[in-house]
Design a protein around this motif. Sequence first.
Motif, PDB file in Angstrom:
ATOM      1  N   ASN A 120       0.846  -1.124  -0.066  1.00 20.62           N
ATOM      2  CA  ASN A 120       0.016   0.106   0.133  1.00 20.62           C
ATOM      3  C   ASN A 120       0.898   1.179   0.071  1.00 20.62           C
ATOM      4  O   ASN A 120       0.577   2.144  -0.584  1.00 20.62           O
ATOM      5  CB  ASN A 120      -0.963  -0.095   1.305  1.00 20.62           C
ATOM      6  CG  ASN A 120      -1.851  -1.027   1.009  1.00 20.62           C
ATOM      7  OD1 ASN A 120      -2.516  -1.492   0.078  1.00 20.62           O
ATOM      8  ND2 ASN A 120      -2.392  -1.417   2.100  1.00 20.62           N
ATOM      9  N   LEU A 121       1.990   1.246   0.656  1.00 17.94           N
ATOM     10  CA  LEU A 121       2.978   2.322   0.839  1.00 17.94           C
ATOM     11  C   LEU A 121       3.497   2.651  -0.606  1.00 17.94           C
ATOM     12  O   LEU A 121       3.579   3.724  -1.160  1.00 17.94           O
ATOM     13  CB  LEU A 121       3.745   2.090   1.711  1.00 17.94           C
ATOM     14  CG  LEU A 121       4.949   3.176   2.023  1.00 17.94           C
ATOM     15  CD1 LEU A 121       4.304   4.551   2.247  1.00 17.94           C
ATOM     16  CD2 LEU A 121       6.123   2.704   3.022  1.00 17.94           C
ATOM     17  N   LYS A 157       2.220   1.606  -3.514  1.00 19.44           N
ATOM     18  CA  LYS A 157       1.366   2.118  -4.237  1.00 19.44           C
ATOM     19  C   LYS A 157       1.089   3.715  -4.172  1.00 19.44           C
ATOM     20  O   LYS A 157       1.093   4.348  -5.417  1.00 19.44           O
ATOM     21  CB  LYS A 157      -0.085   1.550  -3.900  1.00 19.44           C
ATOM     22  CG  LYS A 157      -0.057   0.130  -4.614  1.00 19.44           C
ATOM     23  CD  LYS A 157      -1.598  -0.421  -4.426  1.00 19.44           C
ATOM     24  CE  LYS A 157      -1.782  -1.753  -4.768  1.00 19.44           C
ATOM     25  NZ  LYS A 157      -3.060  -2.536  -4.253  1.00 19.44           N
ATOM     26  N   THR A 158       1.272   4.075  -3.053  1.00 12.63           N
ATOM     27  CA  THR A 158       1.138   5.622  -2.885  1.00 12.63           C
ATOM     28  C   THR A 158       2.162   6.398  -3.319  1.00 12.63           C
ATOM     29  O   THR A 158       2.241   7.486  -3.980  1.00 12.63           O
ATOM     30  CB  THR A 158       0.837   5.812  -1.194  1.00 12.63           C
ATOM     31  OG1 THR A 158      -0.207   5.132  -0.692  1.00 12.63           O
ATOM     32  CG2 THR A 158       0.895   7.344  -1.101  1.00 12.63           C
ATOM     33  N   GLN A 159       3.378   5.718  -3.165  1.00 13.74           N
ATOM     34  CA  GLN A 159       4.512   6.541  -3.730  1.00 13.74           C
ATOM     35  C   GLN A 159       4.590   6.350  -5.289  1.00 13.74           C
ATOM     36  O   GLN A 159       5.196   7.355  -5.521  1.00 13.74           O
ATOM     37  CB  GLN A 159       5.794   5.626  -2.975  1.00 13.74           C
ATOM     38  CG  GLN A 159       6.076   5.890  -1.614  1.00 13.74           C
ATOM     39  CD  GLN A 159       7.310   4.950  -1.075  1.00 13.74           C
ATOM     40  OE1 GLN A 159       7.805   4.046  -1.722  1.00 13.74           O
ATOM     41  NE2 GLN A 159       7.779   5.268   0.267  1.00 13.74           N
ATOM     42  N   GLU A 212       2.039   6.404  -7.115  1.00 13.41           N
ATOM     43  CA  GLU A 212       1.028   7.544  -7.808  1.00 13.41           C
ATOM     44  C   GLU A 212       1.649   8.913  -7.324  1.00 13.41           C
ATOM     45  O   GLU A 212       1.584   9.590  -8.329  1.00 13.41           O
ATOM     46  CB  GLU A 212      -0.348   7.396  -6.782  1.00 13.41           C
ATOM     47  CG  GLU A 212      -0.965   6.032  -7.221  1.00 13.41           C
ATOM     48  CD  GLU A 212      -2.112   5.847  -6.177  1.00 13.41           C
ATOM     49  OE1 GLU A 212      -2.396   6.897  -5.114  1.00 13.41           O
ATOM     50  OE2 GLU A 212      -3.008   4.875  -6.337  1.00 13.41           O
ATOM     51  N   THR A 213       2.299   9.240  -6.516  1.00 13.05           N
ATOM     52  CA  THR A 213       3.132  10.460  -6.158  1.00 13.05           C
ATOM     53  C   THR A 213       4.200  10.686  -7.349  1.00 13.05           C
ATOM     54  O   THR A 213       4.167  11.830  -7.769  1.00 13.05           O
ATOM     55  CB  THR A 213       3.829  10.650  -4.710  1.00 13.05           C
ATOM     56  OG1 THR A 213       2.794  10.290  -3.864  1.00 13.05           O
ATOM     57  CG2 THR A 213       4.226  11.845  -4.870  1.00 13.05           C
ATOM     58  N   THR A 273       2.926  11.532 -10.411  1.00  7.12           N
ATOM     59  CA  THR A 273       2.042  12.788 -10.575  1.00  7.12           C
ATOM     60  C   THR A 273       3.340  13.790 -10.845  1.00  7.12           C
ATOM     61  O   THR A 273       3.143  14.796 -11.682  1.00  7.12           O
ATOM     62  CB  THR A 273       1.370  13.348  -9.447  1.00  7.12           C
ATOM     63  OG1 THR A 273       0.369  12.323  -9.106  1.00  7.12           O
ATOM     64  CG2 THR A 273       0.947  14.561  -9.308  1.00  7.12           C
TER      65      THR A 273
END
Length: 352
Positions: free
Chosen positions: A327-328, A330-332, A334-335, A338
């Motif tokens: 999950n971490l 995935k967040t990284q 996505e960032t 961006t």
Amino acid sequence: MKTSFVSNLAVQNAMRLTIQQQQAEMLNLQKELTTGRHADVGLTLGATTSRSLNLQRELARMNSLTSTNSIVNQRLSASQEALETMASAAQKVRDTLVTFKGNDSADKLAIQKTEIDSALSLFTSAANTSFNGEFLFSGINSDVKPLADYNSAATSTAKAAFNTALSTYMAAQVPPLTSMDQFSVAQMQDFITTVVEPMYTGAQWDANWSDASNQNMTSRISTSEVVESSTNVNTTGVRMFALASVIASELMDKGVTSEVRNAIGEAAIDYVEQGITGIDAERSKLGVAEARVKKANDSLAAQIKLVTTHIGDIEGIDEEAASTRINLLKTQLETSYTLTSRIQQLSLLNFL
């Protein structure tokens, strides 16, 4: 003060490398969640990898034994079914001999012969049962049909041998016997015990009846146990049944006296009783083998469970920590996507 310039291309490449590393790590974590073990066991365990490999080999060996035991169980089960049919055929011969005992009627003797011949054919068919392309009662000669069919043709080897033995014995008597009604009780008993019986207990059995090996198939069912997983048609039970069936079928409907016929019947009943006892002994022996296979399987199941648990302790992962890390990542990612998108939009043209 010194000013350093960093191109947006360099930033893009650094970001792309970071994304690739995070994607590779995520793939490994997803693999670990699926398998329940480290993606690279050697890298993670280091020097303790050999212990894990030894346990894996032990587990594979026990699983292999379990698979082969399944085949052994099927072979033993099929053999037991065939032996049950053979025992039923022997019981039928005994019951027929007892039922028609003392009868001299030609019609009843014809019925008796038909019943005995039918039981002999049923017995032979069961003895020639095959499983997975292997004959069950051939011993280690599993690719060869074990028992000849006595009534398959008038010129069968066993039938021809019996007819030759009978005519030779009659001719050797003093004076020679020219018809069956000339047999005395003593002569018939002598013919059965000294001429016919050795044909079934000696080497002529292999020549006239059996192509089976005396050596049975063996199977390893555990690391320390080996069992006989088959039987063969050279056992006493099969020989005695065949002897009883032949003398009853070939002699009792001939023109012998009542006394001689009774002597033949008594001998046939005695032989078939020995046959039933011998067949039951083989059934018991295979039953013991089945019980040993079951105990071996129970022991293997317990060992497999223990070793699997031990392997899990060594190679297993913390699924909760792996899920959190995914999950971490995935967040990284996505960032990173961006930021990469924004960096790609940077251009001097937008500021001119």
